[in-house]
Design a protein around this motif. Structure first.
Motif, PDB file in Angstrom:
ATOM      1  N   ARG A  17       0.829  -1.202   0.000  1.00 50.35           N
ATOM      2  CA  ARG A  17       0.000   0.000   0.000  1.00 50.35           C
ATOM      3  C   ARG A  17       0.868   1.258   0.000  1.00 50.35           C
ATOM      4  O   ARG A  17       0.596   2.227  -0.714  1.00 50.35           O
ATOM      5  N   GLU A  20       2.423   1.900  -3.411  1.00 49.85           N
ATOM      6  CA  GLU A  20       1.417   2.429  -4.323  1.00 49.85           C
ATOM      7  C   GLU A  20       1.129   3.901  -4.017  1.00 49.85           C
ATOM      8  O   GLU A  20       1.000   4.735  -4.920  1.00 49.85           O
ATOM      9  N   ARG A  23       3.724   6.320  -5.417  1.00 56.69           N
ATOM     10  CA  ARG A  23       3.563   6.598  -6.850  1.00 56.69           C
ATOM     11  C   ARG A  23       2.479   7.651  -7.078  1.00 56.69           C
ATOM     12  O   ARG A  23       2.607   8.504  -7.961  1.00 56.69           O
ATOM     13  N   VAL A  79      -5.253   4.309  -0.987  1.00 54.91           N
ATOM     14  CA  VAL A  79      -4.770   2.925  -0.961  1.00 54.91           C
ATOM     15  C   VAL A  79      -5.345   2.155   0.220  1.00 54.91           C
ATOM     16  O   VAL A  79      -5.354   0.916   0.212  1.00 54.91           O
TER      17      VAL A  79
END
Length: 268
Positions: A17, A20, A23, A79
């Motif tokens: 998580r 992600e 990003r 996330v």
């Protein structure tokens, strides 16, 4: 923000998580206004772990007091399943709620923050309310080490200790940087653990990027404890992105789409 979900995620999922979310923060830095990249990346593991605790649905409230790291908060909320839409393409756009400082128009955000120091008493007040109502949830404030220069933080610590708020947790994202440079060069925070201990806090110093360890720390039942908890989370500004890690210049960044694509491939 109070998060209502069926169950907390197994720790093995949390690192994924956080990657992600990093990003997504890079995508926000490539938006029309850029974002506070360094502090958003340093605080992400803390936020992912704290939101995992809030996923118990016990009334735990997570307050990002260092509100300029809003990009990190929006990414962590997404996330963690609190925000269903991806905030990155909407960040900084007119008419959208994903502004440079978080406010209650964003799902999962109860208190507006951005004026530094103010989120700490919000979380302490939530902890006091939970105790009076007989709830087991925590009030978790996530602050920066530069933010500790605000007197309101220490006034709140004094009240939290006097009120025996064992369910109040103050997490310091200790990345060593602030808007004008490095904390050590501006207003050093020496013997930080001793300072909190002197105010009557239980103190834990830990790796602020060990998301599973943080989740385990937040998972502890503090309903019957009387000493508030200060977590000194040692972090790296710009964590996970080698070109900006540890650099004061990463405080606020605007990049183009090509650089964002390249940087996202570097995320670790």
């Amino acid at each position: 923000m109070t998060v209502l979900m069926e169950a907390a995620a197994p720790p093995s999922e949390l690192t994924g998580r956080a990657l992600e979310a990093r990003r997504l923060v890079v995508d926000m830095a490539a938006g029309p206004r850029g974002c506070h990249l360094g502090g958003s990346l340093s605080v992400l593991d803390i936020l992912v772990a704290a939101l995992d605790r809030a996923a118990r649905g016990d009334g735990t409230e997570v307050v990002l007091s260092k509100g300029h790291a809003a990009a990190g908060l929006y990414a962590a909320l997404h996330v963690s399943g609190v925000l269903t839409e991806n905030p990155a393409p909407l960040y900084g756009l007119a008419g959208e709620p994903y502004t440079g400082h978080p406010g209650p128009k964003v799902t999962g955000v109860r208190f507006p923050t951005g004026s530094l120091g103010h989120g700490v008493p919000y979380a302490a007040g939530w902890a006091l309310a939970a105790r009076l109502a007989g709830r087991s949830g925590l009030g978790i404030a996530v602050a920066g080490d530069g933010e500790l220069q605000e007197g309101l933080v220490w006034e709140t610590c004094q009240v939290a200790a006097a009120q025996r708020l064992g369910n109040f947790v103050l997490v310091v994202d200790r990345n060593g940087g602030q808007n004008d440079g490095m904390v050590a060069d501006i207003s050093p925070m020496d013997r930080l653990a001793e300072r909190f201990s002197g105010f009557g806090f239980e103190v834990v110093e830990t790796d602020g990027h060990d998301v599973d360890g943080l989740a385990a720390l937040f998972a502890a039942d503090r309903a019957r404890l009387v000493r508030p908890l200060a977590v000194i989370a040692n972090t790296v500004k710009g964590k996970g992105l080698p070109p900006v890690e540890g650099r004061a210049a990463s405080h606020y960044v605007t990049i183009d789409a090509a650089r964002a694509a390249n940087w996202k491939r570097m995320i670790r």
